[in-house]
Structure formats: structure tokens, C-alpha cells
Write an enzyme that holds these catalytic residues in place. Structure first.
Site, PDB file in Angstrom:
ATOM      1  CB  SER A 252     -19.914  12.051 -46.960  1.00  0.00           C
ATOM      2  OG  SER A 252     -20.562  11.448 -45.873  1.00  0.00           O
ATOM      3  CG  ASP A 299     -15.695   7.319 -35.062  1.00  0.00           C
ATOM      4  OD1 ASP A 299     -16.085   6.139 -34.924  1.00  0.00           O
ATOM      5  OD2 ASP A 299     -16.220   8.284 -34.470  1.00  0.00           O
ATOM      6  CB  CYS A 339     -19.988   1.990 -34.025  1.00  0.00           C
ATOM      7  SG  CYS A 339     -20.518   2.542 -35.650  1.00  0.00           S
TER       8      CYS A 339
HETATM    9  N1  SAH Z   1     -15.999  10.828 -35.200  1.00  0.00           N
HETATM   10  C1  SAH Z   1     -17.282  11.480 -35.076  1.00  0.00           C
HETATM   11  C2  SAH Z   1     -18.440  10.567 -35.369  1.00  0.00           C
HETATM   12  C3  SAH Z   1     -18.396   9.902 -36.729  1.00  0.00           C
HETATM   13  S1  SAH Z   1     -19.919   9.224 -37.257  1.00  0.00           S
HETATM   14  C4  SAH Z   1     -17.396  12.116 -33.693  1.00  0.00           C
HETATM   15  O1  SAH Z   1     -16.532  11.879 -32.822  1.00  0.00           O
HETATM   16  O2  SAH Z   1     -18.347  12.865 -33.467  1.00  0.00           O
HETATM   17  C5  SAH Z   1     -19.598   8.796 -38.892  1.00  0.00           C
HETATM   18  C6  SAH Z   1     -19.520   9.966 -39.871  1.00  0.00           C
HETATM   19  O3  SAH Z   1     -19.117   9.440 -41.130  1.00  0.00           O
HETATM   20  C7  SAH Z   1     -20.819  10.701 -40.147  1.00  0.00           C
HETATM   21  O4  SAH Z   1     -20.627  12.062 -39.834  1.00  0.00           O
HETATM   22  C8  SAH Z   1     -21.095  10.532 -41.660  1.00  0.00           C
HETATM   23  O5  SAH Z   1     -21.573  11.723 -42.256  1.00  0.00           O
HETATM   24  C9  SAH Z   1     -19.714  10.203 -42.168  1.00  0.00           C
HETATM   25  N2  SAH Z   1     -19.602   9.372 -43.390  1.00  0.00           N
HETATM   26  C10 SAH Z   1     -20.254   8.237 -43.693  1.00  0.00           C
HETATM   27  N3  SAH Z   1     -19.762   7.687 -44.829  1.00  0.00           N
HETATM   28  C11 SAH Z   1     -18.757   8.493 -45.256  1.00  0.00           C
HETATM   29  C12 SAH Z   1     -17.846   8.453 -46.344  1.00  0.00           C
HETATM   30  N4  SAH Z   1     -17.861   7.462 -47.215  1.00  0.00           N
HETATM   31  N5  SAH Z   1     -16.939   9.441 -46.459  1.00  0.00           N
HETATM   32  C13 SAH Z   1     -16.910  10.453 -45.566  1.00  0.00           C
HETATM   33  N6  SAH Z   1     -17.734  10.528 -44.502  1.00  0.00           N
HETATM   34  C14 SAH Z   1     -18.645   9.564 -44.337  1.00  0.00           C
END
Ligand code: SAH
Length: 394
Positions: A252, A299, A339
């Protein structure tokens, strides 16, 4: 002479098992007038010594333990020992490399509750989440510089939890040189740009380091991968480097995806598309379009951040698991993570099973994931084991 905090009768049990948190409801009598962040002596109602802790008078977490030893003096020498032990552990793991990134201090996991420090290619980024961590942050920053030879320490204590401690948010260069706008680190042979000023947490999700490698190793040449909650492309770059044919990255956050784009280019990787949007919505439309993948990575951010959001959060994990399974090719793999500290591994497995049933699929777990070893778990603080994941073959 430190102030003395006497606990309510019966509330000494968790401290005797070396849990580091003392909730305000456990506080009985306060003898003296300790300032926020000051070290206090914790005693049972009967006056028996239990611990030395940092005082957070405004917080629900009224004190966090520095030491369970009566003979310790909580001063710079005490913190120097803690820092040396933590840094030695990362060195022994082979994680502390001049061009790498790793967590140097994992708060409770390193017996320094409230304090986090990450290393990125010669710079350190710290977060102080409690009054005690705030009180000693300069000492800790200097000690970390000495122990690692880093060029500077940057602070990212722009944390909403600080309000609960009565502390304002704080961010900026703390000591030494200021880091450049973007730092470049290498992880498992993949280069990543890290924005320590504006990125999430201290800039990068270091806790997924091993899992990015393990998930990449599941990839067979030409795999079509869907990387949900991609942030700056961590899993996406790892799977492309390992031979994936294509990766769709979804997040997002547009700034995160912009950096992901730069990261893919930096590594000379092709075959990616970056989609800014809501993962739930996108998965629903992929399912409708019957668009299927060989590997789906989930994730998500922490859906559960307290007991109040437990039911809602579990629902979100189940929904996302259902949607993930519904876009998997037959024989495809779902790599799914949580997490949330309040989500136990057993519960996560059950919720994943429910999501699989909801999608009318069947699956088998063939690998379990946990947080990277530079995020150690304090045996006395089970909540410090927060990251869990499953690889499920449909
Ligand atoms: N997998 C990544 C870390 C993910 S952290 C790595 O290895 O670096 C979680 C992410 O989810 C964040 O970047 C946040 O911007 C995104 N996020 C949170 N809610 C969301 C949603 N509903 N749809 C898409 N992205 C989302």
C-alpha cells in the site's frame, strides 16, 4: 540510594521467572520519589530483593528490569557489558559485516528492554521506546559506536508508544556522522537501499533475513511469484535472484515500492511488476480473474497489537490466508507470516488451516519459520518470540 518499589503481594512470581516487565497493577508501595527513567529497586511485598528496573511512572508498563542481580550497579560499565555481549553474538553469527545489516540490540532479547539498535553498513540506528532506554540512550549509542567502529548513530524514536511513557517523539543524528540519504547493504548476496530517515522501523525488516533466503530456496526456475506486503522488495529480490520467472510485488506504500524498484534495478533483476494497493482487494480480484501463482508470500504488518485487537486480528489473518490459498496453482506454495507477539505458533497454524479450508483447498506444512537469530528470545520473556511463519504446499 535508589528508590524502592514494593510489589502487591503475590505479584513477584513472573519476576522470579525473569520476566522483565512490571505492570502498574503490580506496584504496591513506592518508597522515595524516583524520576522517570531512574533505576529503582524492586522488592516483594515482604521486602525480598527481586530486581533493579527502570521506572516509567506514566506507563502501564511501570518498570522494566535491567538486572536480577542485587550486586549489579546500573551504570555505563553495566551497559558496556551488555553491549559487548550483544555485539559479540552478532559477530559470532557472522552477521556484523561492514557492508551488511543486522540487529545489534533486540530490546528484551538482549536484556535491554525498550532499546533497539540496528547496524546498516557502518551506521547505527537506535530506537528508545521507554523512559529507561531514553535515560541511557546516549551511553548506549556511544558504547555501540565503540564496539562496532560505526561512523555515527542516528535516532528513530519517532514511535507512537513513546506517548504512553510521557516522552515526545525524537528523530535525527545523535552522535558522530549523519548517515547518507540511502545506505546500501548486502543481504544473502542481494543489495538493498535502506532509507533510515523515512523507512519503516529503522529502515529495513531485518527479522526476515533468514526467511528471505529460505523462501528463495523454494523457487524453481520460472516460478511465478506473488509477493504480498512487499515493502522495499526484500522477498521479491531474493526470489528473482534465485531464478523466479516473474514477481508481482504488492504494497500500500508508494514510497516503499519506489525504493523496491530501485533495489531491483540495483541488482540488475528483471521480471517484476510493482502494484501499489490493498493486498486484500488485489487478491480478491486475482481470484476472480483466476490468476494463479506458484508461490504466494504473505508478510503482513502486525494485525494484533494488544488483547483488544485479538479477535479482529485473527479474522484478518484467516482472511488473508484464504485469499492466498485461493490464488495458488495446484501444488503451489504459500509462505505465510505473522509478526504479532500475541499470536502463538499453534494459533497461527490453526488459523492458516481454517483459511485453507475456507478456500476449499488442502495443504501440508513442510517448513516452519522464525525470527532471524540476531533477534534473540529472552527465555524469561516469551513475548520476545514474535515472528512465525509456515510454508504450506497446496
Ligand atoms: N516483506 C517485507 C516487509 C513487510 S512489512 C520485507 O521483507 O521487507 C508490511 C508491509 O505491508 C508494509 O510495507 C506496509 O506498507 C504494507 N501494508 C500494510 N497494510 C497493507 C495492505 N492492506 N495492503 C498492502 N500493503 C499493506
Amino acid at each position: 540510594m535508589n528508590a524502592v518499589i514494593k510489589l502487591v503481594p503475590g505479584r513477584e512470581k513472573s519476576l522470579k521467572r525473569h520476566h522483565q516487565w512490571i505492570f502498574s497493577g503490580a506496584i504496591g508501595q513506592v518508597e522515595g520519589d524516583p524520576a522517570p527513567g531512574e533505576t529503582v529497586r524492586i522488592e516483594s511485598a515482604k521486602g525480598e530483593f527481586l530486581a533493579q528496573a527502570a521506572w516509567s511512572p506514566r506507563s502501564q508498563l511501570a518498570a522494566r528490569v535491567w538486572s536480577f542481580e542485587e550486586s549489579d550497579t546500573i551504570d555505563r560499565t553495566f551497559f558496556a557489558r551488555a553491549v559487548e555481549r550483544a555485539v559479540a553474538m552478532r559477530r559470532d553469527l557472522g552477521f556484523l559485516n561492514p557492508d551488511g545489516g543486522c540487529r545489534l540490540i533486540a530490546a528484551e532479547g538482549d536484556d535491554l528492554p525498550g532499546f533497539t539498535a540496528d547496524y546498516y553498513a557502518g551506521f547505527i540506528v537506535i530506537q528508545a521506546a521507554s523512559c529507561g532506554a531514553e535515560h541511557f540512550k546516549r551511553d548506549l549509542a556511544e558504547l555501540l559506536m565503540e564496539a562496532t567502529g560505526a561512523k555515527g548513530v542516528f535516532e528513530r524514536s519517532d514511535l507512537s508508544v513513546r506517548a504512553r511513557e510521557g516522552l515526545p517523539e525524537a528523530a535525527g543524528a545523535l552522535i558522530g556522522d549523519a548517515p547518507p540519504e540511502l545506505l546500501e547493504i548486502t543481504e544473502n548476496g542481494v543489495k538493498f537501499l535502506v532509507d533510515v530517515r523515512h523507512g519503516h522501523k529503522t529502515g529495513f525488516y531485518l527479522d526476515q533475513r533468514e526467511n528471505r533466503k529460505l523462501v528463495a530456496e523454494l523457487v524453481k526456475p520460472g516460478f511465478e511469484v506473488l509477493n504480498c506486503f512487499a515493502y522495499t522488495g526484500g522477498f521479491g529480490a531474493a526470489v528473482l535472484k534465485h531464478g523466479a520467472g516473474s514477481v508481482v510485488n504488492v504494497d500500500s506504500s508508494a514510497p516503499a515500492l519506489n525504493l523496491a524498484e530501485r533495489n531491483f534495478k540495483l541488482n540488475g533483476l528483471a521480471g517484476y511488476t510493482n502494484t501499489a494497493g490493498d493486498v486484500f482487494e488485489l487478491l480478491r480480484s486475482f481470484a476472480q480473474e483466476k490468476r494463479f501463482f506458484d508461490l504466494v508470500i504473505l508478510d503482513p504488518p502486525k494485525f494484533i497489537d494488544g488483547k483488544n485487537s485479538l479477535t479482529r486480528g485473527c479474522r484478518a489473518y484467516q482472511d488473508i490466508a484464504r485469499l492466498g490459498f485461493s490464488v495458488l496453482k495446484p501444488g503451489g506454495i504459500l509462505a505465510t507470516f505473522s509478526c504479532s507477539g500475541l499470536m502463538t505458533p499453534d494459533l497461527f497454524q490453526k488459523i492458516t488451516a481454517d483459511g485453507c479450508l475456507d478456500a476449499k483447498r488442502s495443504g501440508r506444512i513442510f517448513r516452519k519459520f522464525t525470527q532471524s537469530p540476531d533477534h534473540p528470545v529472552a527465555l524469561g520473556v516469551p513475548e520476545s518470540a514474535y515472528l512465525k511463519g509456515l510454508a504450506v504446499k497446496a
